[in-house]
Structure formats: structure tokens, C-alpha cells
Write an enzyme that holds these catalytic residues in place. Structure first.
Site, PDB file in Angstrom:
ATOM      1  N   LYS A  63       0.135   3.208  -4.488  1.00 20.96           N
ATOM      2  CA  LYS A  63      -0.721   3.922  -3.512  1.00 20.96           C
ATOM      3  C   LYS A  63      -0.833   2.665  -2.429  1.00 20.96           C
ATOM      4  CE  LYS A  63      -3.094   5.933  -7.212  1.00 20.96           C
ATOM      5  NZ  LYS A  63      -4.241   5.622  -8.294  1.00 20.96           N
ATOM      6  N   GLU A 119       6.234  -1.033   1.968  1.00 19.26           N
ATOM      7  CA  GLU A 119       5.466  -1.565   0.766  1.00 19.26           C
ATOM      8  C   GLU A 119       4.524  -2.414   1.297  1.00 19.26           C
ATOM      9  OE1 GLU A 119       4.658  -1.463  -2.106  1.00 19.26           O
ATOM     10  OE2 GLU A 119       6.179  -2.167  -3.396  1.00 19.26           O
ATOM     11  N   ASP A 120       3.360  -2.358   0.405  1.00 20.24           N
ATOM     12  CA  ASP A 120       2.241  -3.540   0.589  1.00 20.24           C
ATOM     13  C   ASP A 120       2.721  -4.846   0.375  1.00 20.24           C
ATOM     14  OD1 ASP A 120       2.342  -3.159  -2.054  1.00 20.24           O
ATOM     15  OD2 ASP A 120       0.100  -2.748  -2.356  1.00 20.24           O
ATOM     16  N   ASP A 123       6.566  -8.878  -4.128  1.00 19.62           N
ATOM     17  CA  ASP A 123       6.075  -9.778  -4.917  1.00 19.62           C
ATOM     18  C   ASP A 123       7.329 -10.294  -5.909  1.00 19.62           C
ATOM     19  OD1 ASP A 123       4.197 -11.688  -6.368  1.00 19.62           O
ATOM     20  OD2 ASP A 123       3.766  -9.698  -7.977  1.00 19.62           O
ATOM     21  N   LYS A 151       5.345 -12.772  -0.896  1.00 19.69           N
ATOM     22  CA  LYS A 151       5.280 -13.685  -1.681  1.00 19.69           C
ATOM     23  C   LYS A 151       6.476 -14.365  -2.412  1.00 19.69           C
ATOM     24  CE  LYS A 151       1.104 -11.794  -4.093  1.00 19.69           C
ATOM     25  NZ  LYS A 151       0.565 -11.513  -5.415  1.00 19.69           N
ATOM     26  N   PHE A 172      -3.555 -13.596  -5.483  1.00 16.35           N
ATOM     27  CA  PHE A 172      -3.968 -12.361  -5.605  1.00 16.35           C
ATOM     28  C   PHE A 172      -4.710 -11.846  -4.601  1.00 16.35           C
ATOM     29  CE2 PHE A 172      -5.188  -8.498  -7.751  1.00 16.35           C
ATOM     30  CZ  PHE A 172      -4.321  -7.814  -8.302  1.00 16.35           C
ATOM     31  N   ARG A 185      -9.307  -1.020  -2.647  1.00 17.95           N
ATOM     32  CA  ARG A 185      -8.306  -0.529  -1.743  1.00 17.95           C
ATOM     33  C   ARG A 185      -8.604  -0.436  -0.261  1.00 17.95           C
ATOM     34  NH1 ARG A 185      -3.421   0.404  -4.509  1.00 17.95           N
ATOM     35  NH2 ARG A 185      -3.653   1.205  -6.682  1.00 17.95           N
TER      36      ARG A 185
HETATM   37  P1  IMP Z   1       6.795  -6.465  -7.285  1.00 17.11           P
HETATM   38  O1  IMP Z   1       7.492  -5.419  -8.041  1.00 17.11           O
HETATM   39  O2  IMP Z   1       6.359  -7.538  -8.207  1.00 17.11           O
HETATM   40  O3  IMP Z   1       7.321  -6.715  -6.247  1.00 17.11           O
HETATM   41  O4  IMP Z   1       5.450  -5.785  -7.174  1.00 17.11           O
HETATM   42  C1  IMP Z   1       5.177  -5.081  -5.927  1.00 17.11           C
HETATM   43  C2  IMP Z   1       3.546  -4.464  -6.575  1.00 17.11           C
HETATM   44  O5  IMP Z   1       2.940  -5.247  -7.050  1.00 17.11           O
HETATM   45  C3  IMP Z   1       3.043  -4.147  -4.989  1.00 17.11           C
HETATM   46  O6  IMP Z   1       3.433  -3.058  -4.289  1.00 17.11           O
HETATM   47  C4  IMP Z   1       1.735  -4.145  -5.356  1.00 17.11           C
HETATM   48  O7  IMP Z   1       1.223  -2.955  -5.889  1.00 17.11           O
HETATM   49  C5  IMP Z   1       1.529  -5.022  -6.541  1.00 17.11           C
HETATM   50  N1  IMP Z   1       1.007  -6.412  -6.315  1.00 17.11           N
HETATM   51  C6  IMP Z   1       1.700  -7.387  -6.385  1.00 17.11           C
HETATM   52  N2  IMP Z   1       0.992  -8.726  -6.016  1.00 17.11           N
HETATM   53  C7  IMP Z   1      -0.203  -8.050  -5.725  1.00 17.11           C
HETATM   54  C8  IMP Z   1      -1.544  -8.788  -5.312  1.00 17.11           C
HETATM   55  O8  IMP Z   1      -1.638  -9.718  -4.940  1.00 17.11           O
HETATM   56  N3  IMP Z   1      -2.422  -7.816  -5.269  1.00 17.11           N
HETATM   57  C9  IMP Z   1      -2.418  -6.335  -5.521  1.00 17.11           C
HETATM   58  N4  IMP Z   1      -1.270  -5.844  -6.045  1.00 17.11           N
HETATM   59  C10 IMP Z   1      -0.260  -6.597  -5.879  1.00 17.11           C
END
Ligand code: IMP
Length: 199
Positions: A63, A119-120, A123, A151, A172, A185
Site C-alpha cells: 500500500k 515503490e515507496d 530497502d 536505503k 525506519f 500512512r
Molecule cells: P525490501 O523488500 O526490504 O526492499 O522492502 C520493501 C518494503 O519494506 C517497502 O515497500 C516498505 O513497505 C517496507 N519498508 C522498508 N523500510 C521501511 C521503513 O523504514 N518504513 C516503513 N516501511 C518500510
């Protein structure tokens, strides 16, 4: 009237710092709505330029990417359609389970289309690596990624976004679509939760 604002310096990288400002107990703003709007406008201009007049399918990852997609779509000066996918998320806390699962697939095929995954946060890279592999099986004409936040220090998969809003260290964040246990959100700024957060 005397107004005291509590700020602290947050290092974003070796050369870049930003002032985080406390807005209420336990919450400080890392990027203001104006900084986000300015950066999204720049990203939109770059994407418009790269598309060279071609059509675009913007695929939002639910979301968290919803506010970013809504703003980015209005900053992109091309004929664009929307689609959405949803993957398994962080659950109720700040840690990922590691495994990515598709909860909602694309509504329309993307073969031969210019696709921008929106994508937001990039990470660990697990989500976008999984989605990239999945989407490439459909042979889009182009497949690019726009991530509002990156990140890089957290990366477990070798993946980069084509367009990045802001690069941040291992913090975070919440707000502008991003949640902590589904909350926050709707904060219009990108914020940090401080240790005195009342929860
Ligand atoms: P990844 O698969 O580890 O790259 O994570 C991607 C998803 O993790 C993002 O789309 C977010 O929904 C969530 N996410 C990663 N870091 C944060 C954060 O600092 N705050 C909130 N959601 C996060």
C-alpha cells in the site's frame, strides 16, 4: 510570542545532513511535504524526458507507494495508465520476514509496454528483485523502477532503482504512505519515530 522548535541534525550520507524537526511527541519530520513535492517534480521531469513521448504503465506496489504514485503520475507528462500489485509486507513491526509473496497480481498484461514500477522504499531489495523477475517473464518493452527512498546500506539483493527520490541511511521512516503496523500512512511528511514515542 516565543516559539521553540526542537531540531536535530541527521546524517543522510557522509556529505549530506538534514534537520529533523519534532512535530509532536515521538515524531520528527525528516523530509517535509515541500521537499517531497519538489523532488517528485524533478523525478517526473526526468521520467518524461526518458520516455520520449511513449506511453507508460505505472505499477504501484501497495500500500505504501499509493501517495507517491498519485503525485508522480501528475508530474509525468505522458499518456499513463495505472496498475497495482501487492506483496507480503513487514507485518506488524519493523522487520521483514525475508520471504516475498504476491498477494495481488497485475490486472493487465504488460508485454511490449513501458513499465515503471513505483515503490515507496527500496530497502533490502527482496521485494523489487522478486517483482522485476516476475514482470520480466512477461517481456515488457522497458522495465524501470522509481523508488521514493533508497536505503543502500540494507541491500541483500543486487538491485538499483532507475529513479530515486532520497537516499537515506538505516532509519525506519513513516508517513507519505509508509507505515508502522499500518499506522501513520496519512502523515503528509516523511517522519522518524523517536525513542519517546508514546507506544
Ligand atoms: P525490501 O523488500 O526490504 O526492499 O522492502 C520493501 C518494503 O519494506 C517497502 O515497500 C516498505 O513497505 C517496507 N519498508 C522498508 N523500510 C521501511 C521503513 O523504514 N518504513 C516503513 N516501511 C518500510
Amino acid at each position: 510570542m516565543i516559539c521553540t522548535v526542537s531540531c536535530r541534525v541527521v546524517a543522510l550520507s557522509r556529505d549530506t545532513v538534514c534537520m529533523a524537526t519534532v512535530i509532536r511527541q515521538g515524531l520528527e519530520v525528516l523530509f517535509t511535504r515541500q521537499q517531497i513535492a519538489d523532488r517528485v517534480a524533478e523525478m517526473g521531469a526526468q521520467i518524461t524526458h526518458d520516455l520520449n513521448g511513449e506511453k507508460l504503465v505505472m505499477v504501484g506496489v501497495l500500500k505504501g507507494a499509493a501517495p507517491f504514485l498519485a503525485d508522480l503520475a501528475r508530474a509525468v507528462q505522458v499518456d499513463a495508465t495505472f496498475d497495482f500489485v501487492a506483496t507480503s509486507s513487514y507485518g506488524k513491526g519493523q522487520r521483514s520476514s525475508g520471504a516475498v509473496k504476491l498477494i495481488k497480481d497485475l490486472d493487465e498484461p504488460i508485454e511490449g509496454k513501458n513499465v515503471l514500477v513505483v515503490e515507496d522504499i527500496l530497502d533490502t531489495g527482496l521485494t523489487l528483485s522478486y517483482l522485476r523477475k516476475l514482470f520480466l517473464q512477461q517481456h515488457p518493452k522497458t522495465l524501470r523502477i522509481a523508488a521514493l527512498l533508497d536505503k543502500p546500506s540494507r541491500r541483500l539483493e543486487k538491485i538499483e532503482a532507475d529513479y530515486v527520490g532520497f537516499s537515506i541511511p538505516n532509519l525506519f521512516v513513516i508517513g507519505y504512505g509508509m507505515d508502522y503496523a499500518e499506522r501513520y500512512r496519512n502523515l503528509p511528511d516523511i517522519c522518524l519515530m523517536t525513542p519517546d514515542h508514546p507506544e
